[in-house]
Design a protein around this motif. Structure first.
Motif, PDB file in Angstrom:
ATOM      1  N   ALA A  22      -0.280  16.215  -5.805  1.00 11.66           N
ATOM      2  CA  ALA A  22      -0.180  14.726  -5.352  1.00 11.66           C
ATOM      3  C   ALA A  22       0.263  14.633  -4.048  1.00 11.66           C
ATOM      4  O   ALA A  22       1.204  15.446  -3.565  1.00 11.66           O
ATOM      5  CB  ALA A  22       0.543  14.049  -6.380  1.00 11.66           C
TER       6      ALA A  22
ATOM      7  N   GLN B  41       1.625   6.507  -2.051  1.00  7.48           N
ATOM      8  CA  GLN B  41       0.709   5.238  -2.273  1.00  7.48           C
ATOM      9  C   GLN B  41       0.931   5.000  -3.835  1.00  7.48           C
ATOM     10  O   GLN B  41       1.094   5.837  -4.487  1.00  7.48           O
ATOM     11  CB  GLN B  41      -0.714   5.404  -1.987  1.00  7.48           C
ATOM     12  CG  GLN B  41      -0.964   5.440  -0.460  1.00  7.48           C
ATOM     13  CD  GLN B  41      -2.570   5.563  -0.133  1.00  7.48           C
ATOM     14  OE1 GLN B  41      -3.072   4.539  -0.377  1.00  7.48           O
ATOM     15  NE2 GLN B  41      -2.850   6.669   0.352  1.00  7.48           N
ATOM     16  N   PRO B  42       0.770   3.885  -4.419  1.00  8.02           N
ATOM     17  CA  PRO B  42       0.938   3.587  -5.764  1.00  8.02           C
ATOM     18  C   PRO B  42       0.245   4.569  -6.792  1.00  8.02           C
ATOM     19  O   PRO B  42       0.846   4.975  -7.624  1.00  8.02           O
ATOM     20  CB  PRO B  42       0.564   2.066  -5.939  1.00  8.02           C
ATOM     21  CG  PRO B  42       0.678   1.519  -4.855  1.00  8.02           C
ATOM     22  CD  PRO B  42       0.445   2.522  -3.561  1.00  8.02           C
ATOM     23  N   ARG B  43      -1.056   4.599  -6.280  1.00  7.05           N
ATOM     24  CA  ARG B  43      -1.974   5.793  -7.206  1.00  7.05           C
ATOM     25  C   ARG B  43      -1.502   7.170  -7.191  1.00  7.05           C
ATOM     26  O   ARG B  43      -1.345   8.029  -8.208  1.00  7.05           O
ATOM     27  CB  ARG B  43      -3.200   5.557  -6.902  1.00  7.05           C
ATOM     28  CG  ARG B  43      -3.717   6.272  -5.590  1.00  7.05           C
ATOM     29  CD  ARG B  43      -5.245   5.988  -5.279  1.00  7.05           C
ATOM     30  NE  ARG B  43      -5.518   6.561  -4.097  1.00  7.05           N
ATOM     31  CZ  ARG B  43      -5.651   5.891  -2.920  1.00  7.05           C
ATOM     32  NH1 ARG B  43      -5.268   4.739  -2.864  1.00  7.05           N
ATOM     33  NH2 ARG B  43      -6.106   6.571  -1.711  1.00  7.05           N
ATOM     34  N   ASP B  44      -0.857   7.756  -5.965  1.00  5.85           N
ATOM     35  CA  ASP B  44      -0.403   8.909  -5.864  1.00  5.85           C
ATOM     36  C   ASP B  44       0.957   8.986  -6.658  1.00  5.85           C
ATOM     37  O   ASP B  44       1.307  10.062  -7.154  1.00  5.85           O
ATOM     38  CB  ASP B  44      -0.196   9.540  -4.511  1.00  5.85           C
ATOM     39  CG  ASP B  44      -1.792   9.351  -3.615  1.00  5.85           C
ATOM     40  OD1 ASP B  44      -2.174  10.135  -4.419  1.00  5.85           O
ATOM     41  OD2 ASP B  44      -1.930   8.990  -2.565  1.00  5.85           O
TER      42      ASP B  44
ATOM     43  N   ARG C 172       3.239  11.786 -13.387  1.00 11.42           N
ATOM     44  CA  ARG C 172       2.560  12.175 -14.781  1.00 11.42           C
ATOM     45  C   ARG C 172       2.634  13.627 -14.907  1.00 11.42           C
ATOM     46  O   ARG C 172       2.939  14.516 -15.785  1.00 11.42           O
ATOM     47  CB  ARG C 172       1.187  11.719 -14.794  1.00 11.42           C
ATOM     48  CG  ARG C 172       1.045  10.307 -15.236  1.00 11.42           C
ATOM     49  CD  ARG C 172      -0.308  10.137 -15.639  1.00 11.42           C
ATOM     50  NE  ARG C 172      -1.527  10.265 -14.747  1.00 11.42           N
ATOM     51  CZ  ARG C 172      -1.909   9.228 -13.746  1.00 11.42           C
ATOM     52  NH1 ARG C 172      -1.402   8.241 -13.755  1.00 11.42           N
ATOM     53  NH2 ARG C 172      -2.855   9.679 -13.008  1.00 11.42           N
TER      54      ARG C 172
ATOM     55  N   SER D 113       1.969   7.515  -9.313  1.00 12.54           N
ATOM     56  CA  SER D 113       1.513   7.427 -10.691  1.00 12.54           C
ATOM     57  C   SER D 113       1.126   8.965 -11.114  1.00 12.54           C
ATOM     58  O   SER D 113       1.644   9.427 -12.133  1.00 12.54           O
ATOM     59  CB  SER D 113       0.523   6.426 -11.143  1.00 12.54           C
ATOM     60  OG  SER D 113       1.161   5.167 -11.036  1.00 12.54           O
ATOM     61  N   LEU D 114       0.404   9.375 -10.352  1.00  8.58           N
ATOM     62  CA  LEU D 114      -0.236  10.803 -10.579  1.00  8.58           C
ATOM     63  C   LEU D 114       0.921  12.000 -10.494  1.00  8.58           C
ATOM     64  O   LEU D 114       1.002  12.516 -11.362  1.00  8.58           O
ATOM     65  CB  LEU D 114      -1.233  11.156  -9.495  1.00  8.58           C
ATOM     66  CG  LEU D 114      -1.939  12.716  -9.621  1.00  8.58           C
ATOM     67  CD1 LEU D 114      -2.549  12.771 -11.007  1.00  8.58           C
ATOM     68  CD2 LEU D 114      -2.775  12.709  -8.309  1.00  8.58           C
TER      69      LEU D 114
ATOM     70  N   THR E 112       5.046   6.909 -17.112  1.00  4.25           N
ATOM     71  CA  THR E 112       4.675   5.898 -16.217  1.00  4.25           C
ATOM     72  C   THR E 112       3.975   4.618 -16.472  1.00  4.25           C
ATOM     73  O   THR E 112       3.682   3.834 -15.836  1.00  4.25           O
ATOM     74  CB  THR E 112       3.327   6.637 -15.372  1.00  4.25           C
ATOM     75  OG1 THR E 112       2.482   7.010 -16.361  1.00  4.25           O
ATOM     76  CG2 THR E 112       3.832   7.840 -14.453  1.00  4.25           C
TER      77      THR E 112
ATOM     78  N   ARG F 219       0.785  -1.241   0.144  1.00  2.00           N
ATOM     79  CA  ARG F 219       0.088  -0.180   0.043  1.00  2.00           C
ATOM     80  C   ARG F 219       0.966   1.209  -0.023  1.00  2.00           C
ATOM     81  O   ARG F 219       0.312   2.351  -0.373  1.00  2.00           O
ATOM     82  CB  ARG F 219      -1.008  -0.035   1.195  1.00  2.00           C
ATOM     83  CG  ARG F 219      -1.975  -1.030   1.263  1.00  2.00           C
ATOM     84  CD  ARG F 219      -2.894  -1.078   2.337  1.00  2.00           C
ATOM     85  NE  ARG F 219      -3.841  -1.925   2.387  1.00  2.00           N
ATOM     86  CZ  ARG F 219      -4.843  -2.309   3.096  1.00  2.00           C
ATOM     87  NH1 ARG F 219      -5.003  -0.889   4.122  1.00  2.00           N
ATOM     88  NH2 ARG F 219      -5.700  -3.070   3.121  1.00  2.00           N
TER      89      ARG F 219
END
Length: 453
Positions: A176, A209-212, A218, A214-215, A224, A149
């Motif tokens: 982010a 966190q992984p999604r943050d 980007r 990536s954001l 990414t 996570r």
């Protein structure tokens, strides 16, 4: 802890160095007097010359009182037999280095039947870390916490990066939730505060966190998307494991290997991978096989010098993500100043796994370290702590905690929520907390606090 290591090769000596540095009582066994002499000259440990598989030599090393025996010879079968004998002789825990792909599918059965605490496959562990980076090519290295996570991603700042010249307090402009927890600049390592200003060439470690993550990447214009076309130069064990993982991920993998027999074995074992019999240093062959169009190139031969040269060449003729395998630590200072992409040292990765296991063993004797990674060689590490009842850090806003210099709270995992903490946030009992530090041998979360006088 009392730890016995059988095998004083590259892997065994690295285990000994990391574990003795962590304060453990280490004894190393090997048949070769010259190898032992070199080790005891550099480390303050005991050494015994002899066959570490025999009960006699193990007893001389004190196996009956050993908390852990690690078998790290060059032979899988010898390592397994060594651990079996040690377990019968009274060693509380045993770890075997097992490298052969033939044993990978049966490793759980072998571990259970022989009573092994852990098996270490340096090549498989290295390939897995490489694959993780290939799925997120902007990162040089990725470590995971709290069951995946939370990640710590290392990224090198190019001269045209929008991060160059900004202070960390200005990161909010990228909208982010990330935290820069460590910065490598030359040979220096910083645990930065909000006033720290980033510069071109800095290697930054980011908690997110992984999604943050990536954001954030980007928004700073970094790629990414996972790589899809991969060329592996060298067909050894790491190439086999990496090709298998990336082919399963859907990538188009091509291996170039000079040994024809190895090529045949790889082609039979990996039907979804293209295997080319040829010399990976042949520029014409590399061009014919499309190195210029590759998304990633990994140099994985058994020669460090060859890997470095091939990585430099691949970086010149392509825009590929470059991965370089290095075996000897004598190249570490040189490689740091060369553009050879993400550098992986298999024995360091294996040593980290052993150190993490030993830390987990210590949990039963008072430590609350859940996970540990060296994020900047031996200069900084990230540790995941479970907050125990009565911890002195509980309930106090982070801005009011009197922490020691070289400490940063990277993330807090509370129930189903994971967050990057701010000054007003508190740490509570039951939380999992990631701490980044340049201080050695933190065994308890309370160790981050200034020592009472």
């Amino acid at each position: 802890m009392r730890i016995i290591i059988v095998g004083d090769g590259k892997m065994g000596s690295t285990f000994a160095q990391r574990l003795s540095k962590a304060g453990h009582d280490v004894t190393i066994i090997d048949k070769r007097a010259t190898a032992l002499q070199h080790t005891i000259e550099s480390l303050d440990i005991m050494a015994i010359e002899g066959n570490g598989t025999t009960l006699e030599i193990q007893r001389e090393a004190g196996v009956e009182q050993a908390d852990l025996l690690i078998a790290a010879t060059n032979t899988d079968e010898q390592n397994l037999l060594t651990c079996l004998i040690a377990k019968r002789a009274g060693a509380k825990h045993t770890i075997a280095r097992v490298r052969s792909p033939e044993y990978v599918k049966e490793i759980s059965l072998i571990q259970e039947d022989l009573g092994l605490s852990l098996t270490i496959n340096p090549e498989l562990a290295c390939a897995t870390e490489m694959a993780r980076v290939l799925r997120f090519p902007s990162a040089v290295k990725i470590d995971t916490f709290t069951g995946g996570r939370v990640e710590i991603l290392k990224h090198c700042l190019s001269p045209n990066s929008p991060l160059v010249g900004i202070r960390l307090s200005e990161l909010s402009r990228f909208k982010a939730s990330v935290l820069i927890c460590a910065v490598e600049r030359g040979k220096e390592v910083f645990i930065p505060n909000g006033s720290f200003q980033l510069a071109a060439g800095d290697r930054i470690s980011i908690v997110a966190q992984p999604r943050d993550a990536s954001l954030f990447f980007r928004r700073i214009g970094a790629p990414t998307s996972p790589v899809r076309q991969i060329m592996l130069l060298g067909g050894g064990r790491i190439a086999y494991y990496l090709a298998a993982q990336m082919a399963d991920f859907g990538a188009d993998v091509k291996i170039i290997e000079q040994d024809y027999a190895v090529c045949r074995n790889l082609a039979e074992a990996l039907p979804n991978v293209t295997v080319i019999h040829g010399d990976g240093t042949d520029h014409l062959l590399l061009s014919q096989e499309g190195i210029e169009e590759m998304d990633a190139v990994a140099t994985l031969t058994g020669l460090d010098e060859q890997n470095i040269l091939m990585s430099l060449y691949a970086g010149q003729v392509s825009k590929a993500k470059i991965i370089t395998k290095i075996t000897r630590d004598s190249f570490e200072d040189i490689v740091e100043n060369m553009d050879v992409g993400s550098v992986f040292y298999p024995r360091y990765i294996a040593a980290e796994a052993v150190v993490r296991y030993v830390r987990a063993m210590a949990n039963s004797t008072g430590s609350n370290v859940e996970t540990l990674y060296s994020i900047v060689g031996d200069k900084a590490e990230a540790l995941e702590f479970r907050v125990s009842q009565g911890s002195r850090v509980s309930g106090i806003p982070l801005q009011d905690l009197r922490t020691r210099p070289g400490i940063l709270i990277g993330s807090i995992h509370r129930g189903a929520r994971v967050f990057i903490p701010r000054g007003q946030d508190t740490i509570e009992e039951g939380d999992s907390v990631v701490v980044v530090t340049t201080l050695p041998n933190l065994n308890d979360l309370d160790d981050i606090l200034e020592r009472r006088r």
